[in-house]
Every structure is written in structure tokens, then in C-alpha cells.
Motif scaffolding. Structure first.
Motif, PDB file in Angstrom:
ATOM      1  N   GLY A  15       2.049   2.809   0.670  1.00 37.73           N
ATOM      2  CA  GLY A  15       1.336   2.627   1.926  1.00 37.73           C
ATOM      3  C   GLY A  15       0.526   1.357   2.001  1.00 37.73           C
ATOM      4  O   GLY A  15       0.025   0.995   3.071  1.00 37.73           O
ATOM      5  N   GLY A  16       0.391   0.677   0.879  1.00 39.34           N
ATOM      6  CA  GLY A  16      -0.387  -0.547   0.841  1.00 39.34           C
ATOM      7  C   GLY A  16       0.384  -1.761   1.316  1.00 39.34           C
ATOM      8  O   GLY A  16       1.540  -1.663   1.755  1.00 39.34           O
ATOM      9  N   SER A  17      -0.280  -2.908   1.206  1.00 40.85           N
ATOM     10  CA  SER A  17       0.297  -4.165   1.687  1.00 40.85           C
ATOM     11  C   SER A  17       0.180  -5.263   0.635  1.00 40.85           C
ATOM     12  O   SER A  17      -0.740  -5.244  -0.188  1.00 40.85           O
ATOM     13  N   LEU A  18       1.119  -6.186   0.697  1.00 35.88           N
ATOM     14  CA  LEU A  18       1.092  -7.400  -0.118  1.00 35.88           C
ATOM     15  C   LEU A  18       1.685  -8.524   0.707  1.00 35.88           C
ATOM     16  O   LEU A  18       2.566  -8.280   1.547  1.00 35.88           O
ATOM     17  N   THR A  19       1.242  -9.734   0.434  1.00 36.34           N
ATOM     18  CA  THR A  19       1.858 -10.906   1.033  1.00 36.34           C
ATOM     19  C   THR A  19       2.346 -11.824  -0.080  1.00 36.34           C
ATOM     20  O   THR A  19       1.563 -12.243  -0.931  1.00 36.34           O
ATOM     21  N   LEU A  20       3.634 -12.096  -0.071  1.00 40.26           N
ATOM     22  CA  LEU A  20       4.223 -13.054  -0.998  1.00 40.26           C
ATOM     23  C   LEU A  20       4.263 -14.430  -0.352  1.00 40.26           C
ATOM     24  O   LEU A  20       4.433 -14.548   0.860  1.00 40.26           O
ATOM     25  N   ALA A  21       4.111 -15.450  -1.178  1.00 41.72           N
ATOM     26  CA  ALA A  21       4.212 -16.823  -0.703  1.00 41.72           C
ATOM     27  C   ALA A  21       5.173 -17.593  -1.593  1.00 41.72           C
ATOM     28  O   ALA A  21       5.294 -17.299  -2.790  1.00 41.72           O
ATOM     29  N   CYS A  22       5.844 -18.548  -1.002  1.00 39.57           N
ATOM     30  CA  CYS A  22       6.759 -19.418  -1.738  1.00 39.57           C
ATOM     31  C   CYS A  22       6.453 -20.856  -1.359  1.00 39.57           C
ATOM     32  O   CYS A  22       6.540 -21.225  -0.178  1.00 39.57           O
ATOM     33  N   LYS A  76       3.307 -26.966   5.805  1.00 38.49           N
ATOM     34  CA  LYS A  76       2.840 -26.746   4.431  1.00 38.49           C
ATOM     35  C   LYS A  76       3.988 -26.491   3.456  1.00 38.49           C
ATOM     36  O   LYS A  76       3.756 -26.255   2.276  1.00 38.49           O
ATOM     37  N   ASN A  77       5.239 -26.520   3.963  1.00 36.26           N
ATOM     38  CA  ASN A  77       6.411 -26.250   3.109  1.00 36.26           C
ATOM     39  C   ASN A  77       6.294 -24.901   2.414  1.00 36.26           C
ATOM     40  O   ASN A  77       6.518 -24.779   1.198  1.00 36.26           O
ATOM     41  N   ARG A  78       5.951 -23.886   3.177  1.00 36.42           N
ATOM     42  CA  ARG A  78       5.782 -22.563   2.617  1.00 36.42           C
ATOM     43  C   ARG A  78       6.486 -21.506   3.465  1.00 36.42           C
ATOM     44  O   ARG A  78       6.544 -21.612   4.693  1.00 36.42           O
ATOM     45  N   VAL A  79       6.980 -20.498   2.779  1.00 32.61           N
ATOM     46  CA  VAL A  79       7.535 -19.332   3.444  1.00 32.61           C
ATOM     47  C   VAL A  79       6.823 -18.112   2.873  1.00 32.61           C
ATOM     48  O   VAL A  79       6.469 -18.078   1.686  1.00 32.61           O
ATOM     49  N   TYR A  80       6.589 -17.133   3.753  1.00 31.66           N
ATOM     50  CA  TYR A  80       5.802 -15.967   3.390  1.00 31.66           C
ATOM     51  C   TYR A  80       6.596 -14.686   3.659  1.00 31.66           C
ATOM     52  O   TYR A  80       7.497 -14.660   4.501  1.00 31.66           O
ATOM     53  N   LEU A  81       6.220 -13.641   2.948  1.00 31.12           N
ATOM     54  CA  LEU A  81       6.760 -12.316   3.240  1.00 31.12           C
ATOM     55  C   LEU A  81       5.587 -11.349   3.257  1.00 31.12           C
ATOM     56  O   LEU A  81       5.021 -11.030   2.211  1.00 31.12           O
ATOM     57  N   GLN A  82       5.218 -10.927   4.463  1.00 32.47           N
ATOM     58  CA  GLN A  82       4.166  -9.935   4.630  1.00 32.47           C
ATOM     59  C   GLN A  82       4.814  -8.564   4.521  1.00 32.47           C
ATOM     60  O   GLN A  82       5.723  -8.235   5.301  1.00 32.47           O
ATOM     61  N   MET A  83       4.340  -7.751   3.581  1.00 30.38           N
ATOM     62  CA  MET A  83       4.932  -6.436   3.331  1.00 30.38           C
ATOM     63  C   MET A  83       3.885  -5.359   3.586  1.00 30.38           C
ATOM     64  O   MET A  83       2.855  -5.327   2.896  1.00 30.38           O
ATOM     65  N   ASN A  84       4.141  -4.525   4.561  1.00 29.44           N
ATOM     66  CA  ASN A  84       3.237  -3.434   4.912  1.00 29.44           C
ATOM     67  C   ASN A  84       3.899  -2.086   4.651  1.00 29.44           C
ATOM     68  O   ASN A  84       5.128  -1.991   4.548  1.00 29.44           O
TER      69      ASN A  84
END
Length: 120
Positions: A15-22, A76-84
Motif C-alpha cells: 500500500g505504500g509508495s516509492l519513486t524511482l529516478a534514472c 534534467k535528463n531524468r526519467v521517473y517512476l512513481q509507484m503507488n
């Protein structure tokens, strides 16, 4: 040379969340689609989400649609993955990916991966 460096993985309760960054370097980031894959031991590396170079019309695997959001910042040359609403079955090593046509055909570039563990 192309470099992709992931960050943001960790242990989270269901049920939690994390955000990955690349963080990407070594190529013109805004010219390429970017994607996130994940892999568990003994299985294939599977696509999770992909975002076109313009940032619109991202695609998601059915199992994460509505829970995960892929985004990019071309400045910023970044890609993210927001996971909820994470579930135990989301546990995997997550990889940032870029693919392009090279001299000898298609080239795939991967980051080192970041572990996401969903457990109580």
C-alpha cells in the motif's frame, strides 16, 4: 558513453509508495523514448512502462496501470517512476532502459538496477 543510473529503491509496506529516478548521460536524452523494466529471480526482464521522447502517451503493463506513473524531465535528463499502492508482487529489481539503432542493429542500454521490496 551511455550511462543510466537508477536510484530510489528500497523496502516499503504493501500500500505504500516509492519513486524511482534514472539519471541519463552520454546521449541526447530528449531524442529517445525511455522505459522501466523489472525482473525477479529466474524470470525474464519485463517492461513496466515506457514514455515517448515528448513525454505524452506513455504506456503501461496492465498490472501497474492506474498505480504507477512514468514521467521525464528532458531539461534534467531524468526519467521517473512513481509507484503507488505497491503490492508484494511488485517486488523486483527495476531497470532503466533506452534502446536505439546502432551500427550493428538495435542497441539496448540498461542501468545497474535498483531493488524494490514490498513486504510487511
Amino acid at each position: 558513453q551511455v550511462q543510466l543510473v537508477e536510484s530510489g529503491g528500497g523496502l516499503v509496506q504493501p500500500g505504500g509508495s516509492l519513486t524511482l529516478a534514472c539519471a541519463a548521460s552520454g546521449f541526447t536524452f530528449s531524442d529517445y523514448a525511455m522505459s522501466w523494466y523489472r525482473q525477479t529471480p529466474g524470470t525474464e526482464r519485463d517492461l513496466v512502462a515506457e514514455i515517448p521522447r515528448t513525454g505524452t502517451n506513455a504506456i503501461y503493463v496492465e498490472s501497474v496501470r492506474g498505480r504507477f506513473t512514468i514521467a521525464r524531465d528532458n531539461g534534467k535528463n531524468r526519467v521517473y517512476l512513481q509507484m503507488n499502492n505497491l503490492k508484494p508482487e511488485d517486488t523486483a529489481v527495476y531497470y532503466c532502459h533506452m534502446g536505439r539503432i546502432g551500427i550493428n542493429g538495435w542497441d539496448d542500454f540498461w542501468g545497474q538496477g535498483t531493488q524494490v521490496t514490498v513486504s510487511s
